[in-house]
Design an enzyme around this catalytic site. Sequence first.
Site, PDB file in Angstrom:
ATOM      1  N   HIS A  20      41.195  48.823  44.084  1.00  0.00           N
ATOM      2  CA  HIS A  20      40.445  47.945  43.181  1.00  0.00           C
ATOM      3  C   HIS A  20      40.144  46.591  43.810  1.00  0.00           C
ATOM      4  O   HIS A  20      39.528  45.729  43.186  1.00  0.00           O
ATOM      5  CB  HIS A  20      41.257  47.770  41.880  1.00  0.00           C
ATOM      6  CG  HIS A  20      40.469  47.230  40.737  1.00  0.00           C
ATOM      7  ND1 HIS A  20      40.738  45.999  40.149  1.00  0.00           N
ATOM      8  CD2 HIS A  20      39.412  47.744  40.055  1.00  0.00           C
ATOM      9  CE1 HIS A  20      39.889  45.789  39.157  1.00  0.00           C
ATOM     10  NE2 HIS A  20      39.076  46.815  39.076  1.00  0.00           N
ATOM     11  N   LYS A  42      38.501  43.564  46.089  1.00  0.00           N
ATOM     12  CA  LYS A  42      37.169  43.156  46.535  1.00  0.00           C
ATOM     13  C   LYS A  42      37.339  42.069  47.582  1.00  0.00           C
ATOM     14  O   LYS A  42      37.530  40.891  47.262  1.00  0.00           O
ATOM     15  CB  LYS A  42      36.319  42.620  45.383  1.00  0.00           C
ATOM     16  CG  LYS A  42      35.951  43.663  44.328  1.00  0.00           C
ATOM     17  CD  LYS A  42      36.946  43.712  43.214  1.00  0.00           C
ATOM     18  CE  LYS A  42      36.513  44.670  42.116  1.00  0.00           C
ATOM     19  NZ  LYS A  42      37.571  44.852  41.095  1.00  0.00           N
ATOM     20  N   ASP A 102      34.242  38.044  61.023  1.00  0.00           N
ATOM     21  CA  ASP A 102      34.609  37.412  62.307  1.00  0.00           C
ATOM     22  C   ASP A 102      35.950  36.692  62.253  1.00  0.00           C
ATOM     23  O   ASP A 102      36.206  35.793  63.073  1.00  0.00           O
ATOM     24  CB  ASP A 102      33.519  36.432  62.764  1.00  0.00           C
ATOM     25  CG  ASP A 102      32.272  37.144  63.261  1.00  0.00           C
ATOM     26  OD1 ASP A 102      32.339  38.359  63.513  1.00  0.00           O
ATOM     27  OD2 ASP A 102      31.218  36.480  63.368  1.00  0.00           O
ATOM     28  N   HIS A 117      34.005  39.893  33.149  1.00  0.00           N
ATOM     29  CA  HIS A 117      34.628  40.712  34.185  1.00  0.00           C
ATOM     30  C   HIS A 117      35.568  39.877  35.050  1.00  0.00           C
ATOM     31  O   HIS A 117      36.135  40.363  36.021  1.00  0.00           O
ATOM     32  CB  HIS A 117      33.539  41.361  35.048  1.00  0.00           C
ATOM     33  CG  HIS A 117      34.014  42.499  35.887  1.00  0.00           C
ATOM     34  ND1 HIS A 117      34.202  42.400  37.247  1.00  0.00           N
ATOM     35  CD2 HIS A 117      34.343  43.765  35.561  1.00  0.00           C
ATOM     36  CE1 HIS A 117      34.618  43.562  37.722  1.00  0.00           C
ATOM     37  NE2 HIS A 117      34.720  44.406  36.727  1.00  0.00           N
ATOM     38  N   LYS A 169      38.697  37.550  36.617  1.00  0.00           N
ATOM     39  CA  LYS A 169      40.150  37.666  36.784  1.00  0.00           C
ATOM     40  C   LYS A 169      40.651  36.365  37.414  1.00  0.00           C
ATOM     41  O   LYS A 169      41.064  36.313  38.568  1.00  0.00           O
ATOM     42  CB  LYS A 169      40.525  38.842  37.686  1.00  0.00           C
ATOM     43  CG  LYS A 169      39.963  40.205  37.245  1.00  0.00           C
ATOM     44  CD  LYS A 169      38.719  40.549  38.012  1.00  0.00           C
ATOM     45  CE  LYS A 169      38.241  41.973  37.806  1.00  0.00           C
ATOM     46  NZ  LYS A 169      38.032  42.414  36.474  1.00  0.00           N
ATOM     47  N   ASP A 212      47.944  23.647  34.848  1.00  0.00           N
ATOM     48  CA  ASP A 212      47.997  22.198  35.085  1.00  0.00           C
ATOM     49  C   ASP A 212      46.823  21.753  35.938  1.00  0.00           C
ATOM     50  O   ASP A 212      45.711  22.252  35.757  1.00  0.00           O
ATOM     51  CB  ASP A 212      49.349  21.816  35.676  1.00  0.00           C
ATOM     52  CG  ASP A 212      50.493  22.040  34.679  1.00  0.00           C
ATOM     53  OD1 ASP A 212      50.214  22.102  33.463  1.00  0.00           O
ATOM     54  OD2 ASP A 212      51.647  22.177  35.124  1.00  0.00           O
TER      55      ASP A 212
END
Length: 420
Positions: free
Chosen positions: A134, A136, A141, A313, A315, A320
């Site tokens: 899952h 991404k 380089d 979508h 996450k 603080d």
Amino acid sequence: MTVAVEHIATDQPPDDAKARDVDYGWQSGNRLELLENGEAYFPRVFQAMREAQREILLETFILFEDKVGHELKGILIEAAQRGVKVVASLDGFGCGELSPAFLGELAEAGVLVQMFDPASKMLGIRTNWFRRLHRKIVVVDATVAFIGGINFSADHLGDFGPEAKQDYAVRVTGPAVADLHHFALAQSGRQVRTRRGWRRRQQRPSLWTTANEEGLVRLIYRDNVQHRDDIEEAYIHALSKAQKRVVIANAYFFPGYRLLREIRNAARRGVHVQLIMQGQPDVLLAKLAARMLYDYLLKDGVVIHEYCQRPLHGKVALVDDEWSTVGSSNLDPLSLSLNLEANVLIRDRAFNQQLYERLELLAHEHCRTMPENRKPRLWLWRLTVGFLVFHVMRHFPVLTGWLPAHKPRLKPFESQAHDL
């Protein structure tokens, strides 16, 4: 034309366990750029890929054959043809609809395509639901890296329509890129050089740091072997330290009991805790599950917003004025107990403030806020189901241990040839 695709059928790609099972520490002196939605993300990623001189490492859960997928394919092919090493690691479930022709063009150009846990359909239905790749991540380089929740698909662009997703990623340059590069290279099954700081530690570095520096970044990840709960523990630790504010924006919210309790405890001691959830979900079950927790949180002062403009979508979270996290991990059973995930922890005031301003704008202009004293309908049904859901949630990490797990080994092989 023959398509050669490597199939990774495991949680544990490389044979070199020391290179793979690593605890990455805090790295200072990094430069961070928050990228909101595909409009900000795709141009920056594609620019980096077009300028690549040596290597492109890509991991994604979803790649579609739409305008974004075709642009990515063209960029990867062009890079491979000019001598750049290109490795694309794709999930067998999320990318299960890619055509042989699409994959064939990549392979013919010299792109190494790897499919994680591929499976044939049964009665037209994909069966490889659990323990997905899952993450991404893109590293170019070994000098610039991208990590977040955005897949390579057109539904992350506003012109996709009402179903376009709201999401976030971060562009990283600086010392932390070496860790992201090492991690992506090791996960892809490629040979890696291990320095002393990357060797397996007897004692893991702290998920929290009090260092008075800007641009601090630490890579954390979740697998099904040695790092099962690292991301969840990072959230719990940060929440326990919260003194002023907490904002969590998460697409699929159904955390374990310990994390849920820490959110409630922060609100109880006077921390301003805001949750931004899906109000217009792409998966209706996710919204229903999250709502089972509302009463438990609202009664202790947690502020809950439902984002209603389009599917959420994201996450991301902040605590603080310094701590933030961006990555692929939802706060639900799949991400916290099954999937392979990766986040970065960030301690940087400027980044924290920018993320806070974007989430505040989202909450106040595009969300509805749940009333503290709302009176739930069908209270007896909710009380009964809520009791069951709460205790299933509390023990879910143990229950998932009964599910079949991938074996910890790399199993590369050539797929069946496709004549195009």
